[in-house]
Design a protein around this motif. Sequence first.
Motif, PDB file in Angstrom:
ATOM      1  N   VAL A   1      11.002   6.039   0.949  1.00 60.33           N
ATOM      2  CA  VAL A   1       9.830   5.295   0.503  1.00 60.33           C
ATOM      3  C   VAL A   1      10.118   3.821   0.747  1.00 60.33           C
ATOM      4  CG1 VAL A   1       8.414   4.668  -1.501  1.00 60.33           C
ATOM      5  CG2 VAL A   1       9.180   7.031  -1.197  1.00 60.33           C
ATOM      6  N   VAL A   2       9.139   3.108   1.277  1.00 58.76           N
ATOM      7  CA  VAL A   2       9.303   1.690   1.611  1.00 58.76           C
ATOM      8  C   VAL A   2       9.427   0.866   0.325  1.00 58.76           C
ATOM      9  CG1 VAL A   2       8.249  -0.303   2.741  1.00 58.76           C
ATOM     10  CG2 VAL A   2       8.007   1.986   3.751  1.00 58.76           C
ATOM     11  N   VAL A   3      10.530   0.121   0.209  1.00 61.29           N
ATOM     12  CA  VAL A   3      10.717  -0.778  -0.930  1.00 61.29           C
ATOM     13  C   VAL A   3      10.543  -2.236  -0.525  1.00 61.29           C
ATOM     14  CG1 VAL A   3      12.156   0.799  -2.266  1.00 61.29           C
ATOM     15  CG2 VAL A   3      13.244  -0.796  -0.688  1.00 61.29           C
ATOM     16  N   GLU A   4      10.606  -2.498   0.794  1.00 58.14           N
ATOM     17  CA  GLU A   4      10.378  -3.855   1.287  1.00 58.14           C
ATOM     18  C   GLU A   4       9.955  -3.811   2.745  1.00 58.14           C
ATOM     19  OE1 GLU A   4      12.656  -8.184   1.609  1.00 58.14           O
ATOM     20  OE2 GLU A   4      13.759  -6.442   0.911  1.00 58.14           O
ATOM     21  N   VAL A   5       8.994  -4.655   3.088  1.00 57.11           N
ATOM     22  CA  VAL A   5       8.591  -4.882   4.480  1.00 57.11           C
ATOM     23  C   VAL A   5       9.042  -6.298   4.799  1.00 57.11           C
ATOM     24  CG1 VAL A   5       6.684  -5.028   6.120  1.00 57.11           C
ATOM     25  CG2 VAL A   5       6.597  -3.350   4.252  1.00 57.11           C
TER      26      VAL A   5
ATOM     27  N   ASP B   1       4.702   3.169   0.624  1.00 58.55           N
ATOM     28  CA  ASP B   1       4.427   4.173   1.645  1.00 58.55           C
ATOM     29  C   ASP B   1       5.679   5.020   1.874  1.00 58.55           C
ATOM     30  OD1 ASP B   1       1.889   3.120   1.975  1.00 58.55           O
ATOM     31  OD2 ASP B   1       2.312   2.186   3.918  1.00 58.55           O
ATOM     32  N   GLU B   2       5.474   6.281   2.218  1.00 55.68           N
ATOM     33  CA  GLU B   2       6.591   7.180   2.506  1.00 55.68           C
ATOM     34  C   GLU B   2       6.632   7.498   3.989  1.00 55.68           C
ATOM     35  OE1 GLU B   2       8.314  11.645   1.451  1.00 55.68           O
ATOM     36  OE2 GLU B   2       6.396  11.015   0.604  1.00 55.68           O
ATOM     37  N   LEU B   3       7.829   7.457   4.573  1.00 54.73           N
ATOM     38  CA  LEU B   3       8.001   7.883   5.960  1.00 54.73           C
ATOM     39  C   LEU B   3       8.209   9.395   5.959  1.00 54.73           C
ATOM     40  CD1 LEU B   3      10.272   5.112   7.500  1.00 54.73           C
ATOM     41  CD2 LEU B   3       7.794   5.172   7.208  1.00 54.73           C
ATOM     42  N   LEU B   4       7.389  10.098   6.742  1.00 52.73           N
ATOM     43  CA  LEU B   4       7.466  11.551   6.820  1.00 52.73           C
ATOM     44  C   LEU B   4       8.241  12.022   8.043  1.00 52.73           C
ATOM     45  CD1 LEU B   4       3.792  12.470   5.859  1.00 52.73           C
ATOM     46  CD2 LEU B   4       5.793  12.320   4.361  1.00 52.73           C
TER      47      LEU B   4
END
Length: 108
Positions: free
Chosen positions: A44-48, A64-67
């Motif tokens: 799961v994205v914690v920082e962009v 957002d989650e990377l699948l």
Amino acid sequence: PPPGGRAARRASGAGGAPAAPLRFAIWLTPVGGSLGLSLDDANVVVEVHAEGAAAAEGRVRVGDELLCVDGEDVAGGSRRVVDALDRRRARHELLVQRSAAPRRASRG
């Protein structure tokens, strides 16, 4: 009308059921060897990162989650993204899922 007005209607599907998660594919070209994302153990994205490839693409958000990465399943942290990247590619395809309800990413 549902409580909360238009915003509540947008967040729910037909008949007031919760809206399905949004899934979308993006293509990223690493900048300085990085996709410009920090992820938790569940991918799961914690920082962009502001100067990174993901920020330049513009659609990925915290939570957002990377699948999938380059066709490899990484959902739920089943595999680390860095291990799934196909190093022969100059650009990487990521399948991203955004929950209808905001999700908090957690470090861990």
